[in-house]
Scaffold this motif. Structure first.
Motif, PDB file in Angstrom:
ATOM      1  N   ALA A 161       0.781  -1.243  -0.050  1.00  0.00           N
ATOM      2  CA  ALA A 161       0.011   0.066  -0.208  1.00  0.00           C
ATOM      3  C   ALA A 161       1.074   1.159   0.200  1.00  0.00           C
ATOM      4  O   ALA A 161       1.980   1.254   0.509  1.00  0.00           O
ATOM      5  N   GLN A 162       0.458   2.248  -0.581  1.00  0.00           N
ATOM      6  CA  GLN A 162       1.107   3.603  -0.762  1.00  0.00           C
ATOM      7  C   GLN A 162       0.534   4.360   0.363  1.00  0.00           C
ATOM      8  O   GLN A 162      -0.796   4.514   0.488  1.00  0.00           O
ATOM      9  N   HIS A 163       1.308   4.945   1.412  1.00  0.00           N
ATOM     10  CA  HIS A 163       0.688   5.867   2.440  1.00  0.00           C
ATOM     11  C   HIS A 163       1.000   7.167   2.181  1.00  0.00           C
ATOM     12  O   HIS A 163       2.362   7.560   2.033  1.00  0.00           O
ATOM     13  N   GLY A 164       0.198   8.182   2.431  1.00  0.00           N
ATOM     14  CA  GLY A 164       0.259   9.647   2.236  1.00  0.00           C
ATOM     15  C   GLY A 164       0.102  10.106   0.831  1.00  0.00           C
ATOM     16  O   GLY A 164       0.378   9.571  -0.083  1.00  0.00           O
ATOM     17  N   LYS A 165      -0.200  11.222   0.814  1.00  0.00           N
ATOM     18  CA  LYS A 165      -0.600  12.079  -0.498  1.00  0.00           C
ATOM     19  C   LYS A 165       0.256  11.993  -1.456  1.00  0.00           C
ATOM     20  O   LYS A 165       0.251  11.537  -2.465  1.00  0.00           O
TER      21      LYS A 165
END
Length: 138
Positions: free
Chosen positions: A55-59
């Motif tokens: 998963a990618q975390h953060g804008k």
């Protein structure tokens, strides 16, 4: 009465329409090939699950991962909501629907969680897509 026309939605149906419209505007960024507009819909805390990767975390991480989908002149896929629900509190919502390849073939379904971060301003906090089984070709 000044500002009465700009009052926040008061019914669940109005909130659902607001989220539906937001999801459609979010999807329109892909067709328009506008990565900056895509990024504007992301919460600072966004978490996206994109394929088999972590998963990618953060804008910033989400924007970086999704940049590749905006680099070419043709959109690699499109999506649209076919279901939206909003909590009674009016602060969180879920949208979901189909994703299509450029020829219009159903390839996946998505689910997005939206948070009301300012009056009338929904931002996406979670997103996950799931491939659709091509059961004719096991």
């Amino acid at each position: 009465m000044i500002g009465a026309a700009a009052a926040a939605p008061t019914t669940n149906a109005e909130l659902k329409q607001q989220v539906t419209d937001t999801e459609r505007a979010f999807a329109a960024t892909m067709k328009a090939r506008d990565h900056a507009a895509f990024t504007s819909f992301l919460s600072d805390e966004a978490v996206f699950f994109s394929g088999p990767k972590q998963a990618q975390h953060g804008k910033g991480a989400v924007a970086q991962e999704w940049k590749r989908f905006y680099d070419k002149p043709e959109a690699p896929f499109s999506w649209e909501p076919d279901e939206v629900e909003v909590l009674a509190s009016g602060t969180l919502a879920i949208s979901g629907g189909p994703a299509y390849d450029p020829k219009g073939k159903l390839i996946a379904r998505f689910s997005s969680i939206w948070r009301l971060e300012a009056p009338g301003k929904w931002r996406i906090v979670f997103n996950r897509g799931s491939d659709v089984c091509d059961c004719k070709n096991p």
